[in-house]
Design an enzyme around this catalytic site. Structure first.
Site, PDB file in Angstrom:
ATOM      1  N   HIS B  80       0.845  -1.189   0.000  1.00  0.00           N
ATOM      2  CA  HIS B  80       0.000   0.000   0.000  1.00  0.00           C
ATOM      3  C   HIS B  80       0.885   1.245   0.000  1.00  0.00           C
ATOM      4  O   HIS B  80       0.697   2.146  -0.816  1.00  0.00           O
ATOM      5  CB  HIS B  80      -0.925   0.000   1.218  1.00  0.00           C
ATOM      6  CG  HIS B  80      -1.634   1.277   1.449  1.00  0.00           C
ATOM      7  ND1 HIS B  80      -2.646   1.741   0.622  1.00  0.00           N
ATOM      8  CD2 HIS B  80      -1.493   2.233   2.403  1.00  0.00           C
ATOM      9  CE1 HIS B  80      -3.079   2.905   1.060  1.00  0.00           C
ATOM     10  NE2 HIS B  80      -2.405   3.224   2.143  1.00  0.00           N
ATOM     11  N   ASP B 109       7.128  20.710 -27.283  1.00  0.00           N
ATOM     12  CA  ASP B 109       7.248  19.428 -26.577  1.00  0.00           C
ATOM     13  C   ASP B 109       8.336  19.619 -25.538  1.00  0.00           C
ATOM     14  O   ASP B 109       8.834  20.716 -25.351  1.00  0.00           O
ATOM     15  CB  ASP B 109       7.593  18.291 -27.563  1.00  0.00           C
ATOM     16  CG  ASP B 109       7.109  16.923 -27.068  1.00  0.00           C
ATOM     17  OD1 ASP B 109       7.328  16.580 -25.866  1.00  0.00           O
ATOM     18  OD2 ASP B 109       6.492  16.202 -27.861  1.00  0.00           O
ATOM     19  N   TRP B 144       7.269   0.038   3.466  1.00  0.00           N
ATOM     20  CA  TRP B 144       7.691   0.786   2.273  1.00  0.00           C
ATOM     21  C   TRP B 144       9.072   1.404   2.481  1.00  0.00           C
ATOM     22  O   TRP B 144       9.746   1.769   1.529  1.00  0.00           O
ATOM     23  CB  TRP B 144       6.672   1.885   1.929  1.00  0.00           C
ATOM     24  CG  TRP B 144       6.872   3.185   2.614  1.00  0.00           C
ATOM     25  CD1 TRP B 144       6.471   3.534   3.871  1.00  0.00           C
ATOM     26  CD2 TRP B 144       7.537   4.341   2.079  1.00  0.00           C
ATOM     27  NE1 TRP B 144       6.839   4.812   4.147  1.00  0.00           N
ATOM     28  CE2 TRP B 144       7.492   5.349   3.082  1.00  0.00           C
ATOM     29  CE3 TRP B 144       8.162   4.637   0.873  1.00  0.00           C
ATOM     30  CZ2 TRP B 144       8.047   6.619   2.902  1.00  0.00           C
ATOM     31  CZ3 TRP B 144       8.720   5.905   0.690  1.00  0.00           C
ATOM     32  CH2 TRP B 144       8.656   6.874   1.705  1.00  0.00           C
ATOM     33  N   SER B 174      13.332   5.932 -13.857  1.00  0.00           N
ATOM     34  CA  SER B 174      12.254   6.652 -14.528  1.00  0.00           C
ATOM     35  C   SER B 174      12.175   8.090 -14.051  1.00  0.00           C
ATOM     36  O   SER B 174      12.142   9.034 -14.842  1.00  0.00           O
ATOM     37  CB  SER B 174      10.932   5.926 -14.257  1.00  0.00           C
ATOM     38  OG  SER B 174       9.844   6.728 -14.632  1.00  0.00           O
ATOM     39  N   SER B 175      12.187   8.265 -12.722  1.00  0.00           N
ATOM     40  CA  SER B 175      12.041   9.616 -12.170  1.00  0.00           C
ATOM     41  C   SER B 175      13.239  10.495 -12.498  1.00  0.00           C
ATOM     42  O   SER B 175      13.084  11.674 -12.809  1.00  0.00           O
ATOM     43  CB  SER B 175      11.866   9.558 -10.657  1.00  0.00           C
ATOM     44  OG  SER B 175      10.691   8.881 -10.326  1.00  0.00           O
ATOM     45  N   HIS B 258      12.711  12.355   3.105  1.00  0.00           N
ATOM     46  CA  HIS B 258      12.052  13.586   3.437  1.00  0.00           C
ATOM     47  C   HIS B 258      11.848  14.486   2.226  1.00  0.00           C
ATOM     48  O   HIS B 258      10.718  14.932   1.985  1.00  0.00           O
ATOM     49  CB  HIS B 258      12.675  14.351   4.607  1.00  0.00           C
ATOM     50  CG  HIS B 258      11.656  15.331   5.031  1.00  0.00           C
ATOM     51  ND1 HIS B 258      10.580  14.982   5.827  1.00  0.00           N
ATOM     52  CD2 HIS B 258      11.433  16.581   4.616  1.00  0.00           C
ATOM     53  CE1 HIS B 258       9.765  16.022   5.899  1.00  0.00           C
ATOM     54  NE2 HIS B 258      10.255  17.008   5.173  1.00  0.00           N
ATOM     55  N   GLU B 260      11.428  13.472  -0.555  1.00  0.00           N
ATOM     56  CA  GLU B 260      10.392  12.766  -1.308  1.00  0.00           C
ATOM     57  C   GLU B 260       8.996  13.277  -0.948  1.00  0.00           C
ATOM     58  O   GLU B 260       8.138  13.437  -1.820  1.00  0.00           O
ATOM     59  CB  GLU B 260      10.489  11.261  -1.026  1.00  0.00           C
ATOM     60  CG  GLU B 260       9.312  10.413  -1.483  1.00  0.00           C
ATOM     61  CD  GLU B 260       9.155  10.336  -2.993  1.00  0.00           C
ATOM     62  OE1 GLU B 260      10.077  10.757  -3.709  1.00  0.00           O
ATOM     63  OE2 GLU B 260       8.094   9.876  -3.460  1.00  0.00           O
ATOM     64  N   TYR B 262       8.211  16.208  -0.074  1.00  0.00           N
ATOM     65  CA  TYR B 262       8.007  17.496  -0.739  1.00  0.00           C
ATOM     66  C   TYR B 262       7.836  17.316  -2.236  1.00  0.00           C
ATOM     67  O   TYR B 262       7.089  18.047  -2.884  1.00  0.00           O
ATOM     68  CB  TYR B 262       9.121  18.476  -0.383  1.00  0.00           C
ATOM     69  CG  TYR B 262       9.055  18.816   1.073  1.00  0.00           C
ATOM     70  CD1 TYR B 262      10.053  18.436   1.953  1.00  0.00           C
ATOM     71  CD2 TYR B 262       7.919  19.434   1.585  1.00  0.00           C
ATOM     72  CE1 TYR B 262       9.932  18.687   3.308  1.00  0.00           C
ATOM     73  CE2 TYR B 262       7.796  19.683   2.923  1.00  0.00           C
ATOM     74  CZ  TYR B 262       8.796  19.310   3.782  1.00  0.00           C
ATOM     75  OH  TYR B 262       8.661  19.545   5.118  1.00  0.00           O
ATOM     76  N   SER B 273      -2.435  26.459  -6.943  1.00  0.00           N
ATOM     77  CA  SER B 273      -2.111  27.843  -7.291  1.00  0.00           C
ATOM     78  C   SER B 273      -2.576  28.225  -8.691  1.00  0.00           C
ATOM     79  O   SER B 273      -2.576  29.401  -9.025  1.00  0.00           O
ATOM     80  CB  SER B 273      -0.609  28.092  -7.157  1.00  0.00           C
ATOM     81  OG  SER B 273      -0.221  27.989  -5.811  1.00  0.00           O
ATOM     82  N   HIS B 307      14.201  13.873  11.522  1.00  0.00           N
ATOM     83  CA  HIS B 307      13.022  13.950  12.393  1.00  0.00           C
ATOM     84  C   HIS B 307      12.196  12.673  12.276  1.00  0.00           C
ATOM     85  O   HIS B 307      11.269  12.463  13.047  1.00  0.00           O
ATOM     86  CB  HIS B 307      12.170  15.195  12.147  1.00  0.00           C
ATOM     87  CG  HIS B 307      11.495  15.251  10.805  1.00  0.00           C
ATOM     88  ND1 HIS B 307      11.406  16.409  10.078  1.00  0.00           N
ATOM     89  CD2 HIS B 307      10.837  14.327  10.071  1.00  0.00           C
ATOM     90  CE1 HIS B 307      10.744  16.194   8.951  1.00  0.00           C
ATOM     91  NE2 HIS B 307      10.389  14.934   8.930  1.00  0.00           N
ATOM     92  N   HIS B 308      12.545  11.809  11.338  1.00  0.00           N
ATOM     93  CA  HIS B 308      11.929  10.492  11.282  1.00  0.00           C
ATOM     94  C   HIS B 308      12.635   9.538  12.233  1.00  0.00           C
ATOM     95  O   HIS B 308      12.243   8.377  12.341  1.00  0.00           O
ATOM     96  CB  HIS B 308      12.005   9.930   9.861  1.00  0.00           C
ATOM     97  CG  HIS B 308      11.323  10.779   8.843  1.00  0.00           C
ATOM     98  ND1 HIS B 308       9.994  10.624   8.514  1.00  0.00           N
ATOM     99  CD2 HIS B 308      11.784  11.798   8.080  1.00  0.00           C
ATOM    100  CE1 HIS B 308       9.670  11.533   7.587  1.00  0.00           C
ATOM    101  NE2 HIS B 308      10.737  12.253   7.307  1.00  0.00           N
ATOM    102  N   THR B 333       5.784  26.927   4.608  1.00  0.00           N
ATOM    103  CA  THR B 333       4.582  26.158   4.288  1.00  0.00           C
ATOM    104  C   THR B 333       3.338  26.918   4.732  1.00  0.00           C
ATOM    105  O   THR B 333       2.361  27.030   3.993  1.00  0.00           O
ATOM    106  CB  THR B 333       4.638  24.789   4.971  1.00  0.00           C
ATOM    107  OG1 THR B 333       5.964  24.256   4.846  1.00  0.00           O
ATOM    108  CG2 THR B 333       3.681  23.821   4.335  1.00  0.00           C
ATOM    109  N   LYS B 336       2.345  29.796   2.487  1.00  0.00           N
ATOM    110  CA  LYS B 336       1.549  29.447   1.298  1.00  0.00           C
ATOM    111  C   LYS B 336       0.068  29.389   1.617  1.00  0.00           C
ATOM    112  O   LYS B 336      -0.773  29.893   0.851  1.00  0.00           O
ATOM    113  CB  LYS B 336       2.004  28.084   0.753  1.00  0.00           C
ATOM    114  CG  LYS B 336       3.309  28.142   0.001  1.00  0.00           C
ATOM    115  CD  LYS B 336       3.601  26.784  -0.610  1.00  0.00           C
ATOM    116  CE  LYS B 336       4.775  26.851  -1.562  1.00  0.00           C
ATOM    117  NZ  LYS B 336       4.501  27.649  -2.754  1.00  0.00           N
ATOM    118  N   ARG B 455       1.818   1.383  15.138  1.00  0.00           N
ATOM    119  CA  ARG B 455       1.661   1.226  13.685  1.00  0.00           C
ATOM    120  C   ARG B 455       2.043  -0.170  13.235  1.00  0.00           C
ATOM    121  O   ARG B 455       2.759  -0.886  13.942  1.00  0.00           O
ATOM    122  CB  ARG B 455       2.661   2.147  12.964  1.00  0.00           C
ATOM    123  CG  ARG B 455       2.300   3.555  12.806  1.00  0.00           C
ATOM    124  CD  ARG B 455       3.446   4.270  12.128  1.00  0.00           C
ATOM    125  NE  ARG B 455       3.397   4.094  10.688  1.00  0.00           N
ATOM    126  CZ  ARG B 455       4.154   4.784   9.850  1.00  0.00           C
ATOM    127  NH1 ARG B 455       5.015   5.633  10.309  1.00  0.00           N
ATOM    128  NH2 ARG B 455       4.066   4.573   8.569  1.00  0.00           N
TER     129      ARG B 455
END
Lengths: 425, 638
Positions: B80, B109, B144, B174-175, B258, B260, B262, B273, B307-308, B333, B336, B455
């Site tokens: 998941h 293009d 994950w 790919s990314s 982290h 990731e 964002y 926006s 912080h993780h 943040t 915004k 968890r």
């Protein structure tokens, strides 16, 4: 249509949220709550969380109110004037940058203060408990007393306990929600966590959990914490440091001398008593948390698998002397130590020396009673997914063999082992 | 200036009658088609991930439920997370990067159209590679985030983790390829007059994201390489018996992990926006600040990873530094959020479904942001981390944030992509079911977490105080299932039954709305030169942009014989008719992608003592890949 619904729903949702929040305090309803200041550690955390909740609520209310006001007030109305084309405002930008920054400073200062306070070295005179995580059970070693036990840890009220945290295999995390935050067990590293349970709690039982995903039975890696009066703790610890009751060296003197103990036989009811060839006082087995005082939330309700049959009638006839031999035959000595039993010295699995003083088995998963213990021995893997304990019952499927067990114990032999284990007070 | 030719109804059928059929899709290098491929594939994986979530929540509906086994559950929660992060949300953003960026900047293009196609095929094949194992019950099962040493061979001896490691490496390629592509595109191919500070916000946020990808994916590639070497070749990067420190994995993973998050949220912010100003009939409030805060978030995002790891025992100094950095990132943040509210303030708000989703993002992300700030305090976090409180936090920011923003974008851009509107009534059902379902699912988790629920547990006991919250969360999940079903029905049906949309159904300000819906293959018959941030409002509603900076038509412009003043185009032709050279369709990107994945597949056999087979497959794949690459690189683009 949608605006009206939102307007009606909002107060109801707020009240529901408030009620839920208020109800998060009840001990019996929420027995693993993190909100109770039961220790110095949790009091510090709680104070910090109160600040976070305070500012969080203010920010929530201000922002959501501004949002809801804006979308109602400025929705397109027929015949409305064209909107003013505002592109920005420096004063606003500065304000809503500085104000959140100030709030964050008000959070940051107590945060850093609490970090340094709670991570300082443990106070002098703290009790040391070494915690070693295993897949999927907890080993507790008391170096000052020189014994190891498993899955149940006793500490004294009003005195700091310093937990020394290690793991033999993968990562785990040691967490007693009612007592404080958690600390991970990291392989090849030693972590420390200490707290002082409040002296006025009265002898209590708490749930502990593994909180770092560690494989198949991560959910089943539980333990119990008993915070007890200092005198009770001393009594418990001293007894746990002795050899197992049936293996006490008999008193010197001719057979028949008062105090000579013989191995256990089981009376007509499954509860086991130590009998003497010469009646003497019941050997002292020290304090352990009375079963009658156990609150409901520490009593496991894990269902026993329906397809694990065992003839409970055999339990009454279990003989502890035969059981001690079946304990060798079944291979139990390969993993389990019982102090006083010179054959059983393996450090791999949980130490069973005073198993009969524990309320749970299987990593805090099942109640410690004869029928459950018998099934656990017969097929632990079926009771607890992935359990590393071999399947013992003859005919039961063992995944490692990819077939049924042939070299194992019969139900009658298991009943004997149960009798032996239940004599280990 | 008026339109170039007499207005005609924009054609919504395929503009190139010869370009239909599977082969045209396999050989396409058109960014719009590739974007469409990404969208359909990502929506499919979103449903797969949602199905996994539904099974998870059904298992957790009651204590000791017994709906799925522990092993199945552990595979489900791993897949998941992996599916939603890598196969759903990132590719949904990629769908928009692909479709939208060239249109927004006034290009024909992307800079590397064949590399673009290659990125998509690698994503599709990588997605299949990592998802197929679940059908054989050997799906990855270590979360994950795959913490070592659980993922080492000693504790995960099956092929599950092999699929995970190799699959993520494939998806990373790919990314990365796409990131280089879009950075080059945005830097080089902007229409004359479009300075960086005149780019639409979606393009800006995407630009920041591509840099995050380039800098964040290498650490996880390294972490995965170490694990791959350990698992296949017996090295000891994470081997505990050799004294390895498990924190090596955690640091490398979260230095990626982290940024990731964002990467997952900034494109959705960009879409919001675009949507908010259009439906408020006002320009974005504080455009400059919105750009700088996006850049700050990207930059600071590399300084908060540990912080993780507040529970791992890094020590008081490290905990404090990461705590302060995390609090710091809350500021741009929050800025915004305020700018978006100010955009709507004194506007004229039209509550289309797209607008509703954009507003919902503001509301939901605020909640997720607040719980995020709660996590930033390590002592408090020691009670929160690894509990359902964190699950609540990240679902508010990912579902309430990324997904809501993406839906806002889908409802906004569907007319541009297909030439038809999505049905508004069904859209409203989707929106409300989604909003209520999402809150019902995830709000109770704040409580179950702080009331002691860990968890990643496949079950919980009765009498622990978790029951009601889990039941509510499961009911919420079922609502989300219905919501998604309504959306899928709408999405598919509206392709043929939706109300026809013209160039600019919403009255929007940016370049993509000046051309037909769907756009012709060449995008712009004549590339416009841009004189402000809102070129279409300049043309259609000059009163709206009178107060922002404009340049004269030929000031600071790259001389380009194709560029003409800003205009609207309503006719659809083929590139051939207009004499515009477009890249040739080609199957080479697909061939290279396929052979590369085959090459990775070969490694799967290594641990099963099938060395000969493994080398045959790997080397064959490599040879075809090299041959294909050579052919690709030596053949002309157009």
């Amino acid at each position: 249509m949608s605006m009206l619904r939102l307007r009606q729903a909002a107060p109801a949702l707020l009240i529901a949220a408030a009620l839920l929040t208020l109800s998060a305090c009840g001990m019996t309803e929420y027995p693993n709550s993190t909100f109770n200041p039961n220790s110095d550690f949790n009091t510090a955390i709680d104070n910090l969380f109160d600040r976070l909740l305070f500012w969080g609520t203010i920010v929530f209310v201000v922002v959501e109110a501004a949002l809801i006001f804006t979308i109602f007030r400025f929705r397109k109305r027929p015949g409305g004037a064209a909107p003013k084309q505002i592109h920005g405002n420096v004063a606003l930008e500065i304000s809503w940058t500085v104000i959140p920054a100030v709030i964050l400073v008000l959070i940051a200062i107590p945060t850093v203060k609490t970090i340094f306070e709670t991570q300082a070295p443990a106070p002098a005179g703290a009790l040391t408990v070494e915690v070693t995580g295993h897949q999927w059970w907890w080993e507790f070693h008391y170096p000052e007393f020189g014994f190891s036990t498993a899955n149940e840890v006793y500490i004294p009220l009003g005195r700091t306990t310093n937990f020394v945290l290690k793991t033999k295999d993968v990562l785990h995390s040691f967490w007693i929600p009612q007592m404080g935050g958690k600390r991970d067990l990291i392989t090849n590293k030693t972590n420390y966590m200490w707290f002082t349970p409040n002296a006025d709690l009265g002898s209590s039982a708490w749930n502990g959990f593994c909180t770092e995903y560690c494989g198949s039975s991560h959910a089943n890696m539980k333990f119990r914490l008993f915070t007890v009066e200092p005198a009770e703790f001393e009594s418990w610890a001293r007894h746990q440091a002795t050899v197992a009751v049936p293996h006490r060296t008999p008193a010197t003197g001719a057979p028949g001398t008062p105090g000579t103990t013989t191995l256990v036989t089981v009376a007509s009811n499954p509860s086991v008593t130590v009998t003497d060839s010469v009646p003497a006082a019941e050997p002292e087995i020290g304090y352990f948390f009375p079963a009658a005082d156990l609150p409901d939330h520490v009593i496991p309700k894990t269902p026993i698998p329906a397809d694990l049959p065992f003839d409970d009638g055999l339990l009454a006839g279990g003989d502890a002397t035969r059981g001690q031999q079946s304990f060798i035959l079944g291979g139990c000595i390969g993993c389990h130590a019982i102090n006083g039993n010179p054959m059983a010295m393996s450090p791999i699995g949980p130490n069973l020396t005073h198993l009969a003083t524990r309320h749970t088995i299987g990593g805090g998963l099942f109640t410690n009673d004869a029928p459950t213990l018998a099934r656990w021995i017969k097929n632990a893997k079926k009771m607890k997914p992935g359990a590393l304990m071999n399947t013992i019952g003859i005919g039961e499927y063992e995944p490692l063999l990819k077939g049924p067990v042939t070299a194992g114990l019969t139900d009658a032999q298991i009943a004997d082992v149960v009798a032996y284990l239940r004599s280990l007070k | 200036m008026a339109s170039i030719a007499a207005p005609t109804t924009a054609s919504h059928a395929s503009t190139e009658p010869e370009n239909t059929g599977i082969w045209s899709w396999i050989t396409t290098v058109d960014h719009k088609r590739i974007g469409t491929l990404y969208l359909w594939t990502a929506l499919f994986f979103f449903i797969v991930g949602g199905f996994e979530a539904t099974l998870i929540r059904t298992q957790l509906m009651r204590p000791n439920m017994g709906f799925v086994s522990a092993e199945t559950y552990n595979q489900l929660f791993t897949m998941h997370g992996t599916t939603m992060v890598f196969l759903a949300v990132m590719p949904l953003s990629a769908a928009f990067f692909n479709f939208l960026i060239p249109l927004q900047i006034g290009a024909r293009d992307v800079a590397f159209p064949r590399l673009n196609a290659f990125s998509y095929w690698v994503y599709l094949l990588g997605g299949i590679f990592i998802t197929l194992p679940i059908l054989f019950q050997v799906a990855p099962d270590a979360g994950w985030f795959g913490y070592a040493p659980l993922t080492t061979t000693r504790f995960s001896s099956g092929p599950n983790i092999d699929f995970w490691v190799l699959g993520l490496q494939i998806l990373g390629i790919s990314s990365l390829a796409a990131a280089f592509n879009f950075i080059t595109t945005i830097i080089n191919l902007r229409a004359p007059g479009m300075t960086l500070m005149r780019m639409p916000m979606f393009t800006w946020m995407s630009f920041v994201v591509q840099f995050l990808v380039i800098l964040a994916f290498p650490p996880i590639t390294i972490a995965l390489f170490f694990l791959l070497m350990d698992r296949f070749f017996g090295t000891t990067f994470y081997a505990i018996a050799a004294g390895a420190d498990p924190l090596l994995w955690q640091h490398l993973f979260w230095v990626f992990g982290h940024p990731e998050v964002y990467i997952l949220i900034l494109p959705a912010f960009g879409l919001v926006s675009e949507v908010l100003p259009t439906f408020s009939r006002k320009p974005l409030f504080g455009y400059n600040v919105m750009v700088y805060s996006g850049i700050m978030i990207g930059f600071l995002g590399f300084g908060v990873w540990a912080h993780h790891m507040f529970a791992v025992g890094m020590g008081a100094v490290a905990d404090s530094i990461f705590s302060l950095m995390t609090m710091l990132i809350a500021i741009p943040t929050g800025v915004k959020i305020f700018n978006w509210i100010a955009t709507m303030w004194s506007g004229e708000i039209r509550f289309t479904v797209s607008m509703k989703f954009a507003i919902a993002l503001i509301a939901m992300f605020t909640i997720g942001g607040i719980s995020g700030v709660m996590h930033s305090s390590p002592p408090a976090d020691l009670q929160q981390t690894d509990t359902y409180f964190v699950v609540a936090h990240f679902h508010y920011v990912l579902f309430g944030g990324s997904i809501m923003g993406i839906f806002a974008g889908i409802y906004f851009y569907y007319p541009k992509m297909t030439g038809r509107h999505l049905n508004e009534t069904q859209g409203n059902w989707h929106f409300w079911l989604n909003l209520i379902g999402m809150n019902l699912t995830f709000f109770p988790m704040h409580f179950s977490g702080l009331l002691g629920m860990s968890r990643r547990i496949y079950t919980y006991d009765a009498g622990q105080g978790f029951d009601m919250f889990n039941l509510l969360a499961t009911y919420g999940t079922y609502l989300l299932v219905v919501a998604t079903a309504v959306f899928v029905w709408n999405f598919i049906r509206s392709h043929t039954r939706g109300e026809i949309a013209g160039n600019d159904p919403w009255g929007a300000p940016t370049l993509e709305w000046s051309i037909p819906s769907p756009p012709p293959e060449y995008n712009f018959a004549k590339l416009p030169s841009v004189t402000s941030r809102y070129p279409l409002w300049d043309l259609n509603n000059p009163e709206m942009t009178s107060e922002i900076a404009h340049s004269a038509a030929d000031a600071k412009v790259i001389t380009d014989s194709h560029a003409v003043p800003m205009h609207i185009e309503t006719e659809t032709h083929t590139a051939k008719e207009l004499g515009i050279p477009m890249p040739f369709p080609t199957a080479k990107p697909f061939v290279v992608a396929f052979s590369m994945v085959v090459m990775f597949c070969g490694l799967l056999f290594l641990r099963n003592d099938m060395f000969a087979l493994s080398m045959t497959v790997t080397i064959s794949g490599a040879l075809v890949m090299v041959a294909g690459l050579y052919s690709w690189l030596t053949s002309p683009l157009e």
